[in-house]
Design a protein around this motif. Structure first.
Motif, PDB file in Angstrom:
ATOM      1  N   GLN A   1       0.790  -1.039  -0.090  1.00 56.55           N
ATOM      2  CA  GLN A   1       0.105  -0.034   0.066  1.00 56.55           C
ATOM      3  C   GLN A   1       0.942   1.199   0.164  1.00 56.55           C
ATOM      4  OE1 GLN A   1      -3.192   0.728  -0.182  1.00 56.55           O
ATOM      5  NE2 GLN A   1      -3.836  -1.292  -0.526  1.00 56.55           N
TER       6      GLN A   1
ATOM      7  N   ARG B   1       3.668   1.512  -1.967  1.00 55.48           N
ATOM      8  CA  ARG B   1       4.419   1.680  -3.258  1.00 55.48           C
ATOM      9  C   ARG B   1       3.504   2.684  -4.034  1.00 55.48           C
ATOM     10  NH1 ARG B   1       4.175  -4.304  -3.439  1.00 55.48           N
ATOM     11  NH2 ARG B   1       5.931  -5.148  -2.221  1.00 55.48           N
ATOM     12  N   GLU B   2       4.296   3.414  -4.894  1.00 56.67           N
ATOM     13  CA  GLU B   2       3.677   4.478  -5.672  1.00 56.67           C
ATOM     14  C   GLU B   2       3.698   3.872  -7.522  1.00 56.67           C
ATOM     15  OE1 GLU B   2       1.307   6.509  -4.938  1.00 56.67           O
ATOM     16  OE2 GLU B   2       1.984   6.298  -2.446  1.00 56.67           O
ATOM     17  N   LEU B   3       2.852   4.601  -8.158  1.00 58.33           N
ATOM     18  CA  LEU B   3       3.089   4.214  -9.578  1.00 58.33           C
ATOM     19  C   LEU B   3       4.284   4.989  -9.968  1.00 58.33           C
ATOM     20  CD1 LEU B   3      -0.630   5.027 -10.639  1.00 58.33           C
ATOM     21  CD2 LEU B   3       0.578   2.728 -10.789  1.00 58.33           C
TER      22      LEU B   3
ATOM     23  N   GLU C   1      -3.711  13.387 -11.220  1.00 58.61           N
ATOM     24  CA  GLU C   1      -3.397  12.215 -10.330  1.00 58.61           C
ATOM     25  C   GLU C   1      -4.130  10.877 -10.987  1.00 58.61           C
ATOM     26  OE1 GLU C   1      -5.497  12.841  -6.670  1.00 58.61           O
ATOM     27  OE2 GLU C   1      -5.103  14.612  -6.555  1.00 58.61           O
TER      28      GLU C   1
ATOM     29  N   ARG D   1      -5.820   2.202 -13.798  1.00 62.21           N
ATOM     30  CA  ARG D   1      -5.727   3.077 -12.937  1.00 62.21           C
ATOM     31  C   ARG D   1      -6.888   3.537 -12.177  1.00 62.21           C
ATOM     32  NH1 ARG D   1      -1.364   1.155 -15.596  1.00 62.21           N
ATOM     33  NH2 ARG D   1       0.689   2.034 -15.184  1.00 62.21           N
TER      34      ARG D   1
ATOM     35  N   ARG E   1      -7.253   2.611  -3.251  1.00 63.61           N
ATOM     36  CA  ARG E   1      -6.423   3.629  -2.379  1.00 63.61           C
ATOM     37  C   ARG E   1      -7.182   4.377  -1.817  1.00 63.61           C
ATOM     38  NH1 ARG E   1      -0.655   3.828  -3.048  1.00 63.61           N
ATOM     39  NH2 ARG E   1       0.161   1.779  -3.877  1.00 63.61           N
TER      40      ARG E   1
ATOM     41  N   ARG F   1      -1.049  11.987  -0.390  1.00 55.71           N
ATOM     42  CA  ARG F   1      -0.245  10.897  -0.944  1.00 55.71           C
ATOM     43  C   ARG F   1      -0.001  11.484  -2.509  1.00 55.71           C
ATOM     44  NH1 ARG F   1      -3.540   7.260  -0.710  1.00 55.71           N
ATOM     45  NH2 ARG F   1      -4.540   7.511  -2.819  1.00 55.71           N
ATOM     46  N   PRO F   2       1.142  11.272  -2.900  1.00 57.90           N
ATOM     47  CA  PRO F   2       1.507  11.394  -4.153  1.00 57.90           C
ATOM     48  C   PRO F   2       0.845  10.552  -5.324  1.00 57.90           C
ATOM     49  CG  PRO F   2       3.386  10.682  -3.113  1.00 57.90           C
ATOM     50  CD  PRO F   2       2.610  10.897  -2.288  1.00 57.90           C
ATOM     51  N   HIS F   3       0.607  10.850  -6.409  1.00 55.61           N
ATOM     52  CA  HIS F   3      -0.079   9.800  -7.339  1.00 55.61           C
ATOM     53  C   HIS F   3       0.880   9.869  -8.549  1.00 55.61           C
ATOM     54  CE1 HIS F   3      -4.128   9.444  -5.510  1.00 55.61           C
ATOM     55  NE2 HIS F   3      -3.599  10.618  -4.999  1.00 55.61           N
TER      56      HIS F   3
END
Length: 445
Positions: free
Chosen positions: A16, A18-20, A85, A300, A307, A443-445
């Motif tokens: 959860q 980790r980011e794209l 995003e 996505r 998320r 949270r960054p996307h």
């Protein structure tokens, strides 16, 4: 963030967290945008001709569709620049209208719109591949009577091939964004080349080509009349009407003539004895690009929902090696495979288009809400002609929703039922407390 940041076992990150990967170049983005030049140009002209009754009406519908697409692109551009995003329309609706409308869009995208697009393209691809290999075996057929209409269902080798194509491109995108983007670029270049061959061949080499064909008007026995029928026709290609008499276009491949040649193949045969094969190759390339792009972009949406705690949590996980939403990709592919077994190209696209326009109108209207709700948000781009351009876009989209319900009640009801099935899941996710634990707006996307 760096595209290699979380790939090594020594720096394993919780799923959860980790980011794209932001791994698409400008060239890759252009290739994805060019997906709008899709597979419909090879197939939909026959259905449109049956609906509106003359070449001039079909061409007018094409012009109207182009203007509508431009208005939509200008509207969406401001929204995308303001909120870049993962999740796209889901994010816009969440910020403008709240969780429930956003969830219903995401649910409809996964269960109908994106999955329906995958199913329709793969189904059409299988029909074109039949020009090269024997794919006409049908093992089971059945007719259903729904709401006063007959729905023709069949299961055979083409349905198996369609499912295989969907799962193939799910696998490609599960391997990583870079592989998917390379496939997209190659397919886009090849697709444009194939379309150019068909268009120039029809205009310059056709043995039957004549501008007199565009003056023809015939009444199609299966066509509904009036403004409603005109609104259902939105895609075409002038070259077909030059190369073929209108009477021949009426009877090319569609739900009404399922075993006939596709319109593009019929047009290509007027300038080459290998016309069906040329078009089949061009269509296959276009379909590859469409299948790849739909999978890449639309997976996505369930990822972003998960998320936020508004979908199955496992779909919010990223692969530890490729950093792509692999669970969401396979979920979308498997459900699309189910739809591919359920209907024809026209039936699937009509059901999906109902959902597309319903939520397109809502997303377009969100621009007005967000300009007032978030006046200080960064706007790197502003829609020209605001508020007239987005307002016209929203009004036409709403008209198309009403028209689709009127012209295609069975497919529209199917779309509404699939949307309604999402409501219990929404309340289940909310009651479970997933939303409170997962929502991290910063949270960054």
């Amino acid at each position: 963030m760096s595209s290699t940041a979380a790939a090594s076992p020594e720096t394993e990150i919780a799923p959860q967290a980790r980011e794209l990967v932001r791994g698409l170049s400008l060239r890759d983005a252009i290739a994805l945008v060019l997906t709008v030049i899709g597979t419909g140009v090879f197939l939909k002209t026959a259905t449109m001709a049956q609906l509106v009754g003359s070449p001039s009406n079909v061409l007018l519908a094409w012009v109207a569709a182009g203007l509508l697409s431009l208005a939509g692109a200008l509207t969406y551009a401001e929204l995308g620049a303001m909120m870049p995003e993962a999740g796209g329309e889901y994010v816009f609706l969440r910020e403008a209208y709240g969780d429930l409308p956003a969830f219903l869009f995401g649910w409809s995208s996964v269960m109908l719109i994106a999955s329906g697009g995958l199913a329709a393209v793969s189904t059409a691809l299988a029909s074109f591949l039949a020009s090269f290999v024997p794919l006409n075996a049908v093992w089971v057929t059945h007719d259903f009577n729904l709401l006063g209409q007959v729905v023709h269902w069949r299961f055979g080798i083409q349905q198996i091939v369609a499912v295989a194509m969907i799962l193939l491109f799910a696998g490609v995108n599960a391997r990583g964004i870079r592989l998917g983007s390379r496939v997209q670029w190659v397919a886009t270049v090849a697709k444009l080349g194939g379309i150019a061959i068909i268009v120039f061949g029809a205009f310059l080499l056709s043995r039957t080509g004549s501008w007199e064909h565009l003056k023809t008007s015939e009444v199609a026995r299966i066509a509904p009349a009036g403004v409603g029928a005109f609104g259902a026709a939105l895609i075409t290609n002038l070259a077909y009407f030059y190369a073929l008499p209108f009477s021949e276009i009426l009877t090319t491949n569609s739900t009404a003539y399922r075993d006939a040649l596709p319109v593009a193949a019929a047009a290509a045969q007027t300038f080459s004895s290998y016309g069906a094969q040329i078009v089949s190759i061009a269509f296959a390339i276009a379909a590859i690009g469409a299948l790849n792009a739909i999978t890449m972009m639309n997976a996505r949406v369930p990822f972003a929902m998960a998320r936020d705690g508004l979908f199955f949590r496992q779909l919010g996980n990223l692969s530890p090696t490729s950093l792509v939403p692999v669970n969401a990709i396979w979920f979308l592919g498997i459900w699309a495979s189910v739809l591919a077994l359920a209907g024809t190209f026209d039936q699937i696209t009509t059901a999906a288009i109902f959902g597309v326009w319903l939520f397109t109108a809502l997303v377009g209207s969100s621009l007005f809400i967000l300009r007032n709700k978030l006046p200080a948000a960064p706007r790197r781009y502003r829609t020209p002609g605001y508020p007239v351009v987005p307002a016209l876009f929203v009004l036409v989209a709403l008209w198309l929703v009403v028209n689709t319900v009127t012209a295609y009640p069975v497919e529209s009801v199917a779309g509404l039922v699939l949307m309604a099935l999402g409501l219990p899941f929404y309340f289940l996710f909310r009651a479970s407390g997933w939303l409170a634990r997962a929502r991290m707006k910063d949270r960054p996307h």
